[in-house]
Write a protein that holds these residues in place. Structure first.
Motif, PDB file in Angstrom:
ATOM      1  N   THR A 213      36.978  41.191  44.757  1.00  0.00           N
ATOM      2  CA  THR A 213      37.661  39.976  44.328  1.00  0.00           C
ATOM      3  C   THR A 213      37.260  39.632  42.902  1.00  0.00           C
ATOM      4  O   THR A 213      36.066  39.622  42.582  1.00  0.00           O
ATOM      5  CB  THR A 213      37.330  38.794  45.258  1.00  0.00           C
ATOM      6  OG1 THR A 213      37.770  39.105  46.587  1.00  0.00           O
ATOM      7  CG2 THR A 213      38.024  37.517  44.792  1.00  0.00           C
TER       8      THR A 213
ATOM      9  N   LEU B  40      36.947  29.937  46.083  1.00  0.00           N
ATOM     10  CA  LEU B  40      37.017  31.389  45.951  1.00  0.00           C
ATOM     11  C   LEU B  40      38.275  31.922  46.634  1.00  0.00           C
ATOM     12  O   LEU B  40      38.995  32.764  46.083  1.00  0.00           O
ATOM     13  CB  LEU B  40      35.765  32.013  46.562  1.00  0.00           C
ATOM     14  CG  LEU B  40      35.714  33.521  46.778  1.00  0.00           C
ATOM     15  CD1 LEU B  40      35.922  34.258  45.466  1.00  0.00           C
ATOM     16  CD2 LEU B  40      34.388  33.924  47.413  1.00  0.00           C
TER      17      LEU B  40
ATOM     18  N   GLU C 201      41.390  30.590  44.496  1.00  0.00           N
ATOM     19  CA  GLU C 201      41.563  31.010  43.105  1.00  0.00           C
ATOM     20  C   GLU C 201      41.141  32.448  42.828  1.00  0.00           C
ATOM     21  O   GLU C 201      41.503  33.005  41.785  1.00  0.00           O
ATOM     22  CB  GLU C 201      40.767  30.070  42.193  1.00  0.00           C
ATOM     23  CG  GLU C 201      41.204  28.611  42.294  1.00  0.00           C
ATOM     24  CD  GLU C 201      40.397  27.688  41.410  1.00  0.00           C
ATOM     25  OE1 GLU C 201      39.754  28.187  40.460  1.00  0.00           O
ATOM     26  OE2 GLU C 201      40.391  26.469  41.678  1.00  0.00           O
ATOM     27  N   GLY C 202      40.388  33.060  43.735  1.00  0.00           N
ATOM     28  CA  GLY C 202      39.979  34.443  43.533  1.00  0.00           C
ATOM     29  C   GLY C 202      41.159  35.391  43.653  1.00  0.00           C
ATOM     30  O   GLY C 202      42.125  35.117  44.382  1.00  0.00           O
TER      31      GLY C 202
ATOM     32  N   TYR D  86      36.557  36.999  40.422  1.00  0.00           N
ATOM     33  CA  TYR D  86      36.189  35.586  40.442  1.00  0.00           C
ATOM     34  C   TYR D  86      34.943  35.477  39.580  1.00  0.00           C
ATOM     35  O   TYR D  86      33.879  35.978  39.941  1.00  0.00           O
ATOM     36  CB  TYR D  86      35.922  35.128  41.866  1.00  0.00           C
ATOM     37  CG  TYR D  86      35.775  33.626  42.050  1.00  0.00           C
ATOM     38  CD1 TYR D  86      36.865  32.771  41.904  1.00  0.00           C
ATOM     39  CD2 TYR D  86      34.551  33.068  42.404  1.00  0.00           C
ATOM     40  CE1 TYR D  86      36.740  31.397  42.106  1.00  0.00           C
ATOM     41  CE2 TYR D  86      34.413  31.709  42.609  1.00  0.00           C
ATOM     42  CZ  TYR D  86      35.517  30.871  42.460  1.00  0.00           C
ATOM     43  OH  TYR D  86      35.386  29.505  42.668  1.00  0.00           O
TER      44      TYR D  86
ATOM     45  N   GLU E  45      32.430  30.635  37.752  1.00  0.00           N
ATOM     46  CA  GLU E  45      33.007  29.867  38.860  1.00  0.00           C
ATOM     47  C   GLU E  45      32.062  29.837  40.055  1.00  0.00           C
ATOM     48  O   GLU E  45      31.925  28.806  40.728  1.00  0.00           O
ATOM     49  CB  GLU E  45      34.366  30.459  39.257  1.00  0.00           C
ATOM     50  CG  GLU E  45      35.348  30.585  38.102  1.00  0.00           C
ATOM     51  CD  GLU E  45      35.467  29.299  37.295  1.00  0.00           C
ATOM     52  OE1 GLU E  45      35.625  28.226  37.897  1.00  0.00           O
ATOM     53  OE2 GLU E  45      35.383  29.370  36.054  1.00  0.00           O
TER      54      GLU E  45
ATOM     55  N   SER F 195      41.689  35.461  35.100  1.00  0.00           N
ATOM     56  CA  SER F 195      42.703  34.643  35.756  1.00  0.00           C
ATOM     57  C   SER F 195      44.065  35.164  35.351  1.00  0.00           C
ATOM     58  O   SER F 195      44.181  36.172  34.638  1.00  0.00           O
ATOM     59  CB  SER F 195      42.548  33.166  35.348  1.00  0.00           C
ATOM     60  OG  SER F 195      42.922  32.979  33.990  1.00  0.00           O
TER      61      SER F 195
END
Length: 397
Positions: free
Chosen positions: A103, A71, A74-75, A105, A109, A221
């Motif tokens: 965030t 998290l 990649e968040g 995410y 995920e 993303s």
């Protein structure tokens, strides 16, 4: 007649979505064994597209319990959102107003992180079950019967049963009819949601009011964008070609307005999402506890569904620890009231966001919506109220 396989555990959890798996993770940290039952396959559960915005409290909790590594890497932390109507776009800065952020995410995920953590811990999750039924939840010896994925009858004995099985699972209906109350509202529109293989055209989410209907530009993303369009409740997805979707998004999001451009790309997924609010109380009946969508549904406008599920189990886990490890029933008895306080606050906020942004046929309502949008974007008090609710109140507020 097939022999029934019998297992025993302390907590039987029905549903292996984020609520069920996170509860299992939190109970494990307390030294409490659980078994999770799920009707779908693991592959299906981890692939289904759902929410993508995590409140500050959700991020903090996942980090505290050892689920924050990916998290954090990649968040995408967002300071706020944009509110827009024709010829105007305004930024609501949550951090400046409240000191809290959100965030981006995806729930997919979060689901993968939880699944891997439970697998690493050797947690038993039984996927692909059917005919799940709850029994004797008003006693201290509740149990669950089901058919496993090989077609064999099975039984899970427990001290507590927790329903994390959403709107269509058996847990909600297991609360005696005489004891439960429900409130619901069906909205006269749906969301047409698409996942696009294209970089986001914005740095933060855009919530757009438009005479043709609401639109939302979200993202998953740096290379995947998520979009939503307000459509009639009876919409047939086949009537919406890719080009029609992009044309509607461009119009409603203001392509060309002040030089801003919407970048189209290949659509990976299309679906129609009904909009509704639902609350059932109490969230506890005897040794049965409800969490997440089993007890409440909110329209996705306020980004509250997943975060409410996380808050539920964050309250429930220590309550069950007190009950099962110390023999103290007090926190378990207080769980429903404590959870419902936040549920109703988030239900109101989701309704407020929804009714402010989705257009109808009444010109009087149109003027009220525009007045509200102008107030929220010009008043610090109005902006702070939105920011406080969207970024998320403390779990135990």
């Amino acid at each position: 007649m097939s022999k029934t396989d019998v297992m025993r555990t302390r907590v039987a959890i029905i549903g292996a979505g984020p609520a069920g798996l996170l509860l299992s993770h939190l109970l494990d940290a307390e030294g409490i064994e659980s078994v999770v039952l799920e009707t779908r396959t693991r592959e299906y559960v981890e692939a289904r597209i759902r929410a993508g915005i995590l409140e500050q409290s959700t991020v903090d909790l996942l980090t505290e319990v050892g689920l924050g590594a990916r998290l954090a890497a990649e968040g995408d932390r967002h300071r706020g959102i944009y509110l827009q109507w024709p010829h105007e776009r305004h930024h609501i800065d949550f951090v400046e107003l409240t000191g809290r952020a959100v965030t981006v995410y995806g729930q997919t995920e979060v689901q993968k992180d939880l699944g891997r953590a439970r697998e690493a811990a050797g947690q038993q999750i039984v996927y692909g079950v059917s005919e799940t039924a709850l029994h004797d939840v008003g006693t201290e010896r509740p149990f669950v019967t089901y058919t496993d994925n090989d077609g064999r009858p099975a039984r899970l004995d427990a001290e507590v049963v927790v329903g994390c099985d959403g709107s269509f699972g058996p847990s909600r209906a297991a609360v005696p009819e005489a004891a439960r109350q429900t409130w619901q509202r069906a909205y006269p529109y749906s969301w047409l949601g698409v996942l696009a293989e294209v970089a986001p055209s914005t740095d933060e989410l855009i919530y757009a009011w438009h005479p043709d209907g609401f639109a939302l530009h979200s993202m998953r993303s740096a290379s995947i964008s998520r979009f939503y369009l307000q459509v009639p409740a009876d919409t047939d997805i086949a009537a919406w070609s890719d080009q029609r979707i992009w044309d509607a998004l461009a119009a409603r999001l203001g392509h060309g307005q002040d030089g801003w451009r919407l970048n189209p790309g290949p659509l990976l997924e299309k679906s129609v999402l009904p909009m509704r609010s639902f609350v059932q109380q109490p969230m506890r009946s005897g040794r049965l506890f409800l969490a997440g969508d089993a007890a409440h549904i909110v329209p996705p406008t306020g980004a509250k569904g997943l975060n409410l599920a996380v808050a539920d189990v964050a309250l429930l886990a220590p309550a069950l620890a007190a009950l099962l490890l110390k023999g103290d029933p007090g926190p378990a008895e207080a769980y429903s009231a404590a959870a419902l306080r936040r549920v109703w606050r988030c239900t109101h906020f989701s309704w407020w966001m929804t009714t402010m942004l989705h257009t109808g046929e009444d010109p009087f309502d149109t003027q009220l919506q525009l007045s509200q949008l102008k107030w929220v974007t010009s008043s610090e008090a109005g902006a702070k109220g939105l920011a406080e609710n969207y970024a998320g109140l403390p779990i135990g507020f």
